[in-house]
Every structure is written in C-alpha cells, then in structure tokens.
Scaffold this motif. Structure first.
Motif, PDB file in Angstrom:
ATOM      1  N   HIS A 116      13.382   3.781   0.216  1.00 56.80           N
ATOM      2  CA  HIS A 116      13.543   5.190   0.585  1.00 56.80           C
ATOM      3  C   HIS A 116      13.579   5.337   2.110  1.00 56.80           C
ATOM      4  N   GLU A 117      14.285   6.354   2.576  1.00 55.29           N
ATOM      5  CA  GLU A 117      14.488   6.531   4.017  1.00 55.29           C
ATOM      6  C   GLU A 117      13.190   6.808   4.783  1.00 55.29           C
ATOM      7  N   THR A 118      12.173   7.352   4.123  1.00 55.74           N
ATOM      8  CA  THR A 118      10.915   7.641   4.819  1.00 55.74           C
ATOM      9  C   THR A 118       9.985   6.433   4.911  1.00 55.74           C
ATOM     10  N   TYR A 119      10.267   5.399   4.122  1.00 51.06           N
ATOM     11  CA  TYR A 119       9.374   4.243   4.029  1.00 51.06           C
ATOM     12  C   TYR A 119       9.191   3.545   5.383  1.00 51.06           C
ATOM     13  N   SER A 120      10.288   3.303   6.072  1.00 47.46           N
ATOM     14  CA  SER A 120      10.247   2.550   7.324  1.00 47.46           C
ATOM     15  C   SER A 120       9.399   3.247   8.384  1.00 47.46           C
ATOM     16  N   GLY A 121       9.553   4.568   8.493  1.00 43.97           N
ATOM     17  CA  GLY A 121       8.781   5.303   9.489  1.00 43.97           C
ATOM     18  C   GLY A 121       7.286   5.260   9.214  1.00 43.97           C
ATOM     19  N   ILE A 122       6.911   5.398   7.938  1.00 45.45           N
ATOM     20  CA  ILE A 122       5.492   5.324   7.568  1.00 45.45           C
ATOM     21  C   ILE A 122       4.955   3.926   7.856  1.00 45.45           C
ATOM     22  N   PHE A 123       5.763   2.910   7.531  1.00 47.30           N
ATOM     23  CA  PHE A 123       5.361   1.524   7.782  1.00 47.30           C
ATOM     24  C   PHE A 123       5.075   1.311   9.263  1.00 47.30           C
ATOM     25  N   GLN A 124       5.979   1.770  10.120  1.00 48.55           N
ATOM     26  CA  GLN A 124       5.817   1.586  11.560  1.00 48.55           C
ATOM     27  C   GLN A 124       4.570   2.311  12.086  1.00 48.55           C
ATOM     28  N   THR A 125       4.314   3.502  11.565  1.00 44.86           N
ATOM     29  CA  THR A 125       3.138   4.269  11.999  1.00 44.86           C
ATOM     30  C   THR A 125       1.852   3.516  11.668  1.00 44.86           C
ATOM     31  N   ILE A 126       1.758   3.035  10.423  1.00 41.55           N
ATOM     32  CA  ILE A 126       0.539   2.323  10.000  1.00 41.55           C
ATOM     33  C   ILE A 126       0.430   0.986  10.718  1.00 41.55           C
ATOM     34  N   TRP A 127       1.563   0.311  10.903  1.00 44.78           N
ATOM     35  CA  TRP A 127       1.581  -0.973  11.614  1.00 44.78           C
ATOM     36  C   TRP A 127       1.002  -0.809  13.025  1.00 44.78           C
ATOM     37  N   LYS A 128       1.426   0.221  13.736  1.00 45.07           N
ATOM     38  CA  LYS A 128       0.945   0.449  15.104  1.00 45.07           C
ATOM     39  C   LYS A 128      -0.559   0.729  15.119  1.00 45.07           C
ATOM     40  N   ALA A 173       0.832  -1.204   0.000  1.00 49.66           N
ATOM     41  CA  ALA A 173       0.000   0.000   0.000  1.00 49.66           C
ATOM     42  C   ALA A 173       0.870   1.259   0.000  1.00 49.66           C
ATOM     43  N   ILE A 174       1.914   1.277   0.836  1.00 52.89           N
ATOM     44  CA  ILE A 174       2.795   2.443   0.911  1.00 52.89           C
ATOM     45  C   ILE A 174       3.519   2.661  -0.417  1.00 52.89           C
ATOM     46  N   ALA A 175       4.051   1.571  -0.972  1.00 51.15           N
ATOM     47  CA  ALA A 175       4.889   1.669  -2.172  1.00 51.15           C
ATOM     48  C   ALA A 175       4.110   2.064  -3.415  1.00 51.15           C
ATOM     49  N   MET A 176       2.818   1.703  -3.484  1.00 53.15           N
ATOM     50  CA  MET A 176       2.057   1.919  -4.711  1.00 53.15           C
ATOM     51  C   MET A 176       1.114   3.118  -4.672  1.00 53.15           C
ATOM     52  N   SER A 177       0.797   3.604  -3.481  1.00 49.44           N
ATOM     53  CA  SER A 177      -0.349   4.520  -3.348  1.00 49.44           C
ATOM     54  C   SER A 177       0.023   5.990  -3.250  1.00 49.44           C
ATOM     55  N   ASP A 178      -0.958   6.818  -3.614  1.00 48.24           N
ATOM     56  CA  ASP A 178      -0.907   8.238  -3.302  1.00 48.24           C
ATOM     57  C   ASP A 178      -1.505   8.480  -1.916  1.00 48.24           C
ATOM     58  N   ARG A 179      -2.602   7.732  -1.618  1.00 44.22           N
ATOM     59  CA  ARG A 179      -3.226   7.799  -0.296  1.00 44.22           C
ATOM     60  C   ARG A 179      -3.640   6.396   0.138  1.00 44.22           C
ATOM     61  N   VAL A 219      -6.667   8.405   7.321  1.00 41.13           N
ATOM     62  CA  VAL A 219      -6.196   8.524   5.940  1.00 41.13           C
ATOM     63  C   VAL A 219      -4.732   8.956   5.979  1.00 41.13           C
ATOM     64  N   PHE A 220      -3.892   8.204   5.283  1.00 39.82           N
ATOM     65  CA  PHE A 220      -2.465   8.519   5.210  1.00 39.82           C
ATOM     66  C   PHE A 220      -2.128   8.983   3.801  1.00 39.82           C
ATOM     67  N   GLU A 221      -1.599  10.193   3.699  1.00 37.64           N
ATOM     68  CA  GLU A 221      -1.166  10.703   2.400  1.00 37.64           C
ATOM     69  C   GLU A 221       0.332  10.467   2.255  1.00 37.64           C
ATOM     70  N   MET A 222       0.710   9.783   1.177  1.00 40.56           N
ATOM     71  CA  MET A 222       2.118   9.471   0.984  1.00 40.56           C
ATOM     72  C   MET A 222       2.886  10.720   0.544  1.00 40.56           C
ATOM     73  N   PRO A 223       4.093  10.921   1.079  1.00 38.24           N
ATOM     74  CA  PRO A 223       4.885  12.096   0.702  1.00 38.24           C
ATOM     75  C   PRO A 223       5.254  12.056  -0.781  1.00 38.24           C
ATOM     76  N   GLU A 224       5.419  13.220  -1.351  1.00 37.94           N
ATOM     77  CA  GLU A 224       5.680  13.332  -2.798  1.00 37.94           C
ATOM     78  C   GLU A 224       6.926  12.565  -3.209  1.00 37.94           C
ATOM     79  N   GLU A 225       7.942  12.558  -2.333  1.00 36.72           N
ATOM     80  CA  GLU A 225       9.180  11.868  -2.702  1.00 36.72           C
ATOM     81  C   GLU A 225       8.972  10.367  -2.902  1.00 36.72           C
ATOM     82  N   LEU A 226       7.989   9.779  -2.207  1.00 42.18           N
ATOM     83  CA  LEU A 226       7.665   8.356  -2.427  1.00 42.18           C
ATOM     84  C   LEU A 226       6.811   8.171  -3.669  1.00 42.18           C
ATOM     85  N   ARG A 227       5.853   9.067  -3.863  1.00 45.78           N
ATOM     86  CA  ARG A 227       4.932   8.941  -4.999  1.00 45.78           C
ATOM     87  C   ARG A 227       5.657   9.045  -6.332  1.00 45.78           C
ATOM     88  N   ASN A 228       6.787   9.724  -6.345  1.00 45.98           N
ATOM     89  CA  ASN A 228       7.541   9.902  -7.590  1.00 45.98           C
ATOM     90  C   ASN A 228       8.465   8.729  -7.907  1.00 45.98           C
TER      91      ASN A 228
END
Length: 258
Positions: free
Chosen positions: A236-248, A198-204, A218-227
């Motif tokens: 990407h360095e932001t991926y892990s933090g987003i993953f942990q947030t959604i996981w929790k 979901a994180i790797a493919m999505s805009d939201r 609703v989680f909006e993915m940062p532009e640097e991931l969407r590109n």
C-alpha cells in the motif's frame, strides 16, 4: 472497560551482586479483537513484558487485568506461538495439536473435532498421522497455531513466531495467522524486531525505548492498512512512509544506547 489492562508495570531483576531494571512505568490497554505489536531495540524488555502479561512472571510493581480480573494461565486464558514450534517429534500431528486440550482436561469428542477442523481450515487436512519431521518449517508453525487455538484462549502471545522462517514462508504465514485471528476475533500481542511485520499485521504499535524499557511512542495504523492482509498492506502507498517514520525513531533510540 478495556479487554486487557496493563497498569504501571515496573520490573527489576535482582542477583546477589546487582539489580537491573528491565521495565519502568508501562501502562496501556488493548481492546477485544485488537492486534498490537511491541517493537524496540534489543534488550528493551519486550519479552519480559510478554511474560508478565501471561502471568508467568510476577512484576516488581503493577498488575495486569483481563476482562477486569487478574490474568491467569491456569484458566487457559493465554495461548502462545513462539519462534520454535516445540512440537514433540515422536508424537503425530494429531497428538501434538491435542496436547494442550489433554493437559488442561478439555479433551472431548467435540474439542477434538474442533481441533481437527482447524487443521483442515489452514490447509493441513490429511497430515494428522504424520510426524513433525515430515513437514516443512512453515507447516509445523501452522500446526503450532492450531495447537494454540484449539484450547480457545482469550489472548494470544506471539513471540517472534516467524523469525526462523525463510522470507517467502514468513509472508505467507503472516497472512494466514492474521486472517485466522480476524476470523475468530482473537486478541493478540506480537513481539517482533521486524518493523515491516509490525506495520503489516497490527492495529497499533508500541515502540519501546532502551533499558529500562518504557513506551516511547504509540503508532496507530491507518484504517486502510488494517483492512488489508499483511501482504497487501506492504504494497500500500502509505506503508513506506510509516516504515520510514518508525525506522527513524528506532535509529534515534538505538543511537542513544551507543
């Protein structure tokens, strides 16, 4: 005006002895060309919502509008990519990818040429006369994608299309599907249990609570991931933090159901 409007969807399944509410108060919009994911615990109504959006199931309450009109599968507005490829084993790859065009009475020399060119673009040129059993699982899913895109649907529904594949094939197909949809500016909704996908493919990402399903966050993915491509996004360095947030958040939701 948003491309897709999901307005106050509520759905209850009735049997002779019981009533089970699957979805409650679901409202959101999706813009043209956007890729969104529905994520949540098992039984939270993600696939029910996908079926309602596709007009295959009438909700107990609420409505879905595409370009400000009631959505309809009869106008070839919806394309599907499912967990199983559902290719007819006795038909050739060419016959399989032209099936949707034939059923919708869209099959012409031009539409056939377009479908075959799509097959070539995703690396399957030359397999037209082969049968599905002669292809790998990942190749068959690519054929299913071509069959879906051949009718030029306005909106694509992806219901866990990669879950039956091995991990390496899954990652490659995520990239292929993502890049193809961006190339053709397609709008897509993905149902998945895979946070990383979901994180790797999505805009939201719409995170659903347990039954009855509601939009929890609703989680909006940062532009640097969407590109990035999905494979690059995972690194990407932001991926892990987003993953942990959604996981929790998902752990919290699942603990409330126990």
């Amino acid at each position: 005006m948003s491309f897709l409007q999901v307005q106050d969807i509520h759905h209850t399944y009735f049997t002779r002895d019981s009533a089970t509410t699957a979805l409650s108060n679901i409202s959101f919009t999706v813009e043209e060309g956007e890729f969104v994911s529905l994520l949540g615990p098992s039984g939270c109504g993600k696939t029910t919502l996908l079926t309602i959006i596709s007009s295959l199931l009438k909700p107990t309450q609420g409505k879905v509008l595409l370009e400000n009109e009631p959505i309809s599968t009869s106008k070839n507005e919806i394309g599907y990519m499912l967990q199983q490829d559902y290719l007819f084993p006795w038909k050739t790859i060419e016959e399989n990818i032209l099936l949707g065009l034939k059923l919708s009475k869209q099959l012409t020399d031009a539409s056939k040429s377009y479908a075959l060119s799509l097959l070539s673009q995703i690396g399957l040129g030359g397999v037209e006369k082969q049968l599905p059993k002669q292809l790998s699982g990942g190749m068959r899913q690519r054929v299913a994608l071509v069959r879906t895109l051949a009718t030029e649907p306005k909106l694509l529904m992806l219901d866990e299309p990669f879950s039956a594949l091995d991990y390496q094939t899954k990652l490659k197909l995520e990239d292929l599907v993502s890049n193809t949809l961006k190339q053709f500016s397609k709008t897509a909704i993905l149902v998945t249990h895979d946070i990383g996908e979901a994180i790797a493919m999505s805009d939201r990402i719409f995170l659903f609570s347990s039954r009855p399903g509601r939009i929890h966050k609703v989680f909006e993915m940062p532009e640097e991931l969407r590109n990035l491509s999905p494979f690059e996004a995972r690194r990407h360095e932001t991926y892990s933090g987003i993953f942990q947030t959604i996981w929790k958040e998902l752990e919290l939701l699942e603990s409330k159901t126990e």
